[in-house]
Design a protein around this motif. Structure first.
Motif, PDB file in Angstrom:
ATOM      1  N   TRP A 228       8.448  10.376  13.043  1.00 16.49           N
ATOM      2  CA  TRP A 228       7.988  11.141  14.210  1.00 16.49           C
ATOM      3  C   TRP A 228       7.947  10.274  15.460  1.00 16.49           C
ATOM      4  O   TRP A 228       8.462  10.647  16.514  1.00 16.49           O
ATOM      5  CB  TRP A 228       6.592  11.715  13.948  1.00 16.49           C
ATOM      6  CG  TRP A 228       6.620  12.861  13.010  1.00 16.49           C
ATOM      7  CD1 TRP A 228       6.487  12.801  11.648  1.00 16.49           C
ATOM      8  CD2 TRP A 228       6.829  14.242  13.334  1.00 16.49           C
ATOM      9  NE1 TRP A 228       6.593  14.055  11.113  1.00 16.49           N
ATOM     10  CE2 TRP A 228       6.794  14.964  12.128  1.00 16.49           C
ATOM     11  CE3 TRP A 228       7.042  14.935  14.526  1.00 16.49           C
ATOM     12  CZ2 TRP A 228       6.975  16.343  12.077  1.00 16.49           C
ATOM     13  CZ3 TRP A 228       7.210  16.304  14.475  1.00 16.49           C
ATOM     14  CH2 TRP A 228       7.174  17.007  13.263  1.00 16.49           C
ATOM     15  N   ARG A 231      11.376   9.338  16.661  1.00 13.10           N
ATOM     16  CA  ARG A 231      12.007  10.398  17.469  1.00 13.10           C
ATOM     17  C   ARG A 231      11.510  10.331  18.905  1.00 13.10           C
ATOM     18  O   ARG A 231      12.283  10.447  19.849  1.00 13.10           O
ATOM     19  CB  ARG A 231      11.650  11.777  16.901  1.00 13.10           C
ATOM     20  CG  ARG A 231      12.545  12.219  15.775  1.00 13.10           C
ATOM     21  CD  ARG A 231      12.151  13.625  15.311  1.00 13.10           C
ATOM     22  NE  ARG A 231      12.527  13.808  13.934  1.00 13.10           N
ATOM     23  CZ  ARG A 231      11.744  14.308  12.983  1.00 13.10           C
ATOM     24  NH1 ARG A 231      10.530  14.708  13.282  1.00 13.10           N
ATOM     25  NH2 ARG A 231      12.174  14.433  11.757  1.00 13.10           N
ATOM     26  N   GLN A 235      14.064   9.555  21.882  1.00 15.61           N
ATOM     27  CA  GLN A 235      14.372  10.636  22.823  1.00 15.61           C
ATOM     28  C   GLN A 235      13.843  10.379  24.223  1.00 15.61           C
ATOM     29  O   GLN A 235      14.471  10.737  25.207  1.00 15.61           O
ATOM     30  CB  GLN A 235      13.796  11.955  22.287  1.00 15.61           C
ATOM     31  CG  GLN A 235      14.549  12.452  21.066  1.00 15.61           C
ATOM     32  CD  GLN A 235      13.959  13.716  20.508  1.00 15.61           C
ATOM     33  OE1 GLN A 235      13.006  14.264  21.053  1.00 15.61           O
ATOM     34  NE2 GLN A 235      14.527  14.186  19.406  1.00 15.61           N
ATOM     35  N   SER A 280      12.865  18.587  15.598  1.00 15.60           N
ATOM     36  CA  SER A 280      13.358  18.489  16.967  1.00 15.60           C
ATOM     37  C   SER A 280      14.871  18.389  16.925  1.00 15.60           C
ATOM     38  O   SER A 280      15.452  17.371  16.775  1.00 15.60           O
ATOM     39  CB  SER A 280      12.774  17.269  17.671  1.00 15.60           C
ATOM     40  OG  SER A 280      13.434  16.103  17.268  1.00 15.60           O
TER      41      SER A 280
END
Length: 280
Positions: A228, A231, A235, A280
């Motif tokens: 998590w 990411r 990102q 996502s």
DNA sequence: ACCCAGGGGCAAG
DNA sequence: CTTGCCCATGGG
């Protein structure tokens, strides 16, 4: 009920958020509050505004466990100012990194590998009720000690739905029970040495070692990187880079988030998990 | 450095 | 009800 409770001043604190953000797996809602074990003691806790009401006699223990002495304003001031961090702070204000018992924390995160919170909670409950010491004559159990687990066989743990983690947990328990690894000694090491020492335990890699450092050894700079948070980092902070190695992410996080990186991590982590529909 | 097994809950079909 | 997905660690 109130006669059995004592008041503890708790400004800048959100009990529900602190118990539900993925650092603890055994507290249960009860009425308008929560019940859980703090080490080998039972505690009821209920928040009313800036006050925390806890089982009488548990004031000091709860204050320390919930880290009500952490200087939140000072910690927030060290957070980097960017849209992702600002959003996470706005959503998670009052969340505190608690001080968990060493072994309970390490063992919980060994069993957490590749698991969702509900299952980790289930495993914690099963291990406590089968192998932990019952607290008084109530429904709560302490987390089983390294000695208690070290005396078991792998199949006893597999029967608690640990899967392949059974072998790791058993090995770690035996390493500690035998003195091969000393948790007390780890408390005296610097962050990097402590991290390396924790990784000697079965089932403890970089991520779990950082969780232990952060949630149990008071190393607030420790920055666990799970899928998590990876990411989020990729990102938001590496949006333009195609390939970023794990080492690069780790070094970037250490520099960018600083001395209270663990707090920043937990805020970003919880916000990422609760603000998006899924994945996502 | 890359690859993949592995256990059980849970979402999707 | 059945299938596919999830993912930290460790060993190849």
């Amino acid at each position: 009920m109130s006669a059995r409770l004592a008041e503890v001043a708790a400004p800048d604190f959100d009990l529900a958020l602190t118990l539900s953000c993925g650092q603890l797996f055994h507290w249960q809602r009860q009425g308008t509050g929560w019940v859980g074990a703090i080490g080998d003691k039972a505690c009821y806790a209920e928040q009313r505004g800036d006050a925390l009401f806890v089982t009488r006699g548990m004031e000091e223990i709860a204050r320390r466990y919930f880290a009500l002495d952490h200087p939140l304003a000072e910690i927030y001031a060290t957070f980097p100012r960017d849209p992702a961090m600002d959003a996470a702070l706005a959503a998670c204000r009052g969340m505190r990194i608690v001080r968990q018992p060493h072994w309970e924390c390490i063992a919980s995160f060994i069993t957490s590998a590749q698991k969702a919170v509900p299952h980790i909670t289930q495993i914690s409950h099963t291990l406590r009720t089968r192998f932990g010491k019952r607290i008084g004559d109530g429904p709560l159990f302490a987390y089983p000690t390294p000695d208690a687990l070290a005396a078991l066989e792998e199949d006893d743990l597999r029967a608690c739905a640990l899967g392949y983690r059974a072998k790791n947990l058993l090995r770690a328990a035996r390493q500690i029970a035998s003195g091969e690894v000393s948790l007390t000694a780890i408390t005296k090491l610097d962050d990097d040495s402590a991290h390396r020492e924790l990784m000697r335990l079965g089932g403890v890699g970089p991520k779990v070692a950082n969780c232990a450092l952060l949630f149990a050894f008071e190393r607030l700079a420790a920055f666990p990187i799970d899928v998590w948070i990876e990411r989020v980092l990729r990102q938001i902070y590496f949006a333009k880079k195609r390939r970023v190695t794990a080492a690069r992410l780790r070094d970037y996080a250490a520099k960018y988030f600083g001395a209270y990186g663990g707090y920043a991590q937990q805020y970003l982590f919880h916000h990422a998990r609760t603000s998006r529909p899924q994945k996502s």
